[in-house]
Design an enzyme around this catalytic site. Structure first.
Site, short mmCIF file in Angstrom:
data_model
loop_
_atom_site.label_atom_id
_atom_site.label_comp_id
_atom_site.label_asym_id
_atom_site.label_seq_id
_atom_site.Cartn_x
_atom_site.Cartn_y
_atom_site.Cartn_z
CB THR B 46 62.02 50.47 28.37
OG1 THR B 46 62.15 49.28 28.00
CG2 THR B 46 62.71 51.38 27.76
CD GLU B 47 64.43 44.70 30.91
OE1 GLU B 47 63.68 44.41 32.03
OE2 GLU B 47 64.86 43.95 30.16
CG ASN B 48 65.74 48.79 26.79
OD1 ASN B 48 64.85 48.97 27.16
ND2 ASN B 48 66.03 49.04 25.47
CB SER B 88 67.48 51.34 34.03
OG SER B 88 66.27 51.15 33.37
#
Lengths: 225, 210
Positions: B46-48, B88
């Site tokens: 997940t990008e976060n 990320s």
């Protein structure tokens, strides 16, 4: 200079000037420095440029700063959300400027600022309207766009625990932009849930070394109002 | 019969290799997770700032410090890890993710993707991580309906919506068919409810069959 533990968030943001560029941590509400933002609202600095992933959620944190009319421009990747009505209203009324930046470019542009990199080429955004007017170059057969650093006058971030040397550890996905923003601002202010003595954080798990942190404010976990 | 959204998600999941690192975009692509066998060894990014993201959190599991890219609370899986945003996106931009799954307004035969902005004058532009994912993942899978509500094809000779990424889409999973895109040509992998010739007529495109 070594980090200073402030008695209050108001003391920590007392010198944020009108027209400042403020890097604000958080991804949605996770990692948002609510206490520091509330202090910045009381401080009343105006004409701010805010750099953050989003443009505020509901009526709290960054949205409250926007609602107070203190922000001239938002630089972010994803302003429009189901609960971004404060920003949406200001934008549609022409009362706030918006620069949309691909999220990876946003992070990398701040990383570049913190690392002393003058600019960098990336394929992200090449051939899109977000690259219009920017220098491009073909590298290894692929179109790249020249992107420049984003520096802050001040960064407001939230972490979980600090020691008095300014070393920070974060919690889960609330880490997000905090460590990057900490490197990219002239003054970095972190709100943390706990401040401990040097030696009480295992040096192997420090995420943000204290050299990047100027001021600390301890906040209660329940302070998010 | 055309495929349901759920069947499209299942088809995407079936094409994700064992042990792959995968990013599922916000919206429909998130439902692909429901069809991934945990024993399959797929690791969700997940990008976060997390690898090994688990399912949506329920009840006491909800933790405001642990969300997915859509800001929905999620849980950890054993072996997960956290990292900051520049790391990320370095994973995404540096070609370390095996697959990403995205929605789309349009895909062109050259694999150009439009999924971030309608271009409408009153729309507030918001790009998030779409452009980074489009150019960074080794394989880009798109899930979409093949036709817009007004019947307009969404697989097109050239984009008319604003570009997200050029030449980045590898496969397109739709209600009518699955397509493989390579070297400017579209190959029909399988169809649902119509033949490849019928789809070629409706789309006004030359379609190859395997």
């Amino acid at each position: 200079m070594r980090a200073r533990v402030c008695d209050s968030a108001d003391e920590a943001v007392a010198d944020v000037a009108d027209g400042a560029t403020v890097l604000v941590g958080g991804f949605g509400l996770a990692g948002m420095p609510f206490t520091l933002i509330d202090a910045l609202i009381r401080r009343g600095a105006r004409d701010l440029t805010v750099v953050s992933n989003n443009a505020g959620n509901a009526d709290v944190g960054l949205a409250a700063l926007l609602a107070a009319g203190q922000v001239r421009k938002v630089v972010c990747s994803f302003p429009r959300q189901s609960d971004s009505y404060v920003f949406d209203g200001l934008y549609r009324d022409g009362r706030i400027e918006l620069e949309v930046v691909p999220q990876g470019n946003l992070a990398e542009r701040m990383r570049a600022a913190g690392a002393g990199i003058g600019a960098f080429f990336t394929p992200t955004g090449a051939g899109t309207m977000l690259a219009e007017g920017k220098e491009t170059r073909e590298i290894d057969g692929r179109l790249h766009v020249l992107e420049s650093p984003i520096r802050g006058d001040v960064a407001l971030i939230a972490a979980h625990t600090a020691d008095t040397a300014g070393n920070l550890v974060y919690r889960k996905t609330a880490r997000n932009f905090g460590p990057v923003m900490a490197t990219a601002a002239a003054t970095t202010i972190a709100e943390v849930r706990d401040v401990v003595e040097p030696g009480q954080i295992d040096p192997e798990v420090v995420v943000t070394p204290g050299i990047y942190v100027d001021r600390l404010v301890r906040v209660e976990a329940g302070d998010r109002a | 019969m055309t495929r349901s959204k759920d069947e499209i998600a299942a088809a995407v999941a079936a094409d994700i290799p064992t042990g792959a690192y995968v990013n599922l975009g916000i919206g429909q692509p998130t439902t692909v997770a429901d069809h991934l066998d945990v024993g399959h060894g797929v690791v969700l990014h997940t990008e976060n700032g997390m690898l090994g993201m688990g399912r949506a959190a329920v009840g006491d599991e909800v933790d405001p410090d642990l969300t997915n890219a859509g800001k929905v609370p999620v849980v950890e899986t054993p072996g997960c890890s956290y990292f900051h945003h520049a790391d990320s996106f370095a994973m995404m931009r540096g070609g370390h993710l095996d697959v990403c799954v995205l929605g789309a307004f349009q895909v062109s035969v050259a694999g150009d993707l439009a999924n971030w902005h309608t271009g409408a004058p009153d729309a507030i532009p918001a790009v998030g991580g779409a452009m980074d994912l489009a150019i960074g993942a080794r394989s880009v899978f798109v899930m979409m309906t093949l036709f817009a509500k007004d019947g307009t094809p969404k697989l097109v000779p050239e984009l008319t919506y604003p570009v997200t990424g050029l030449g980045c889409v590898d496969r397109v999973y739709t209600d009518h068919a699955t397509f493989a895109l390579a070297d400017g040509a579209v190959t029909v992998v399988e169809t649902f409810g119509s033949t490849a010739d019928e789809l070629a007529d409706r789309l006004g495109l030359e379609l190859r069959t395997p």
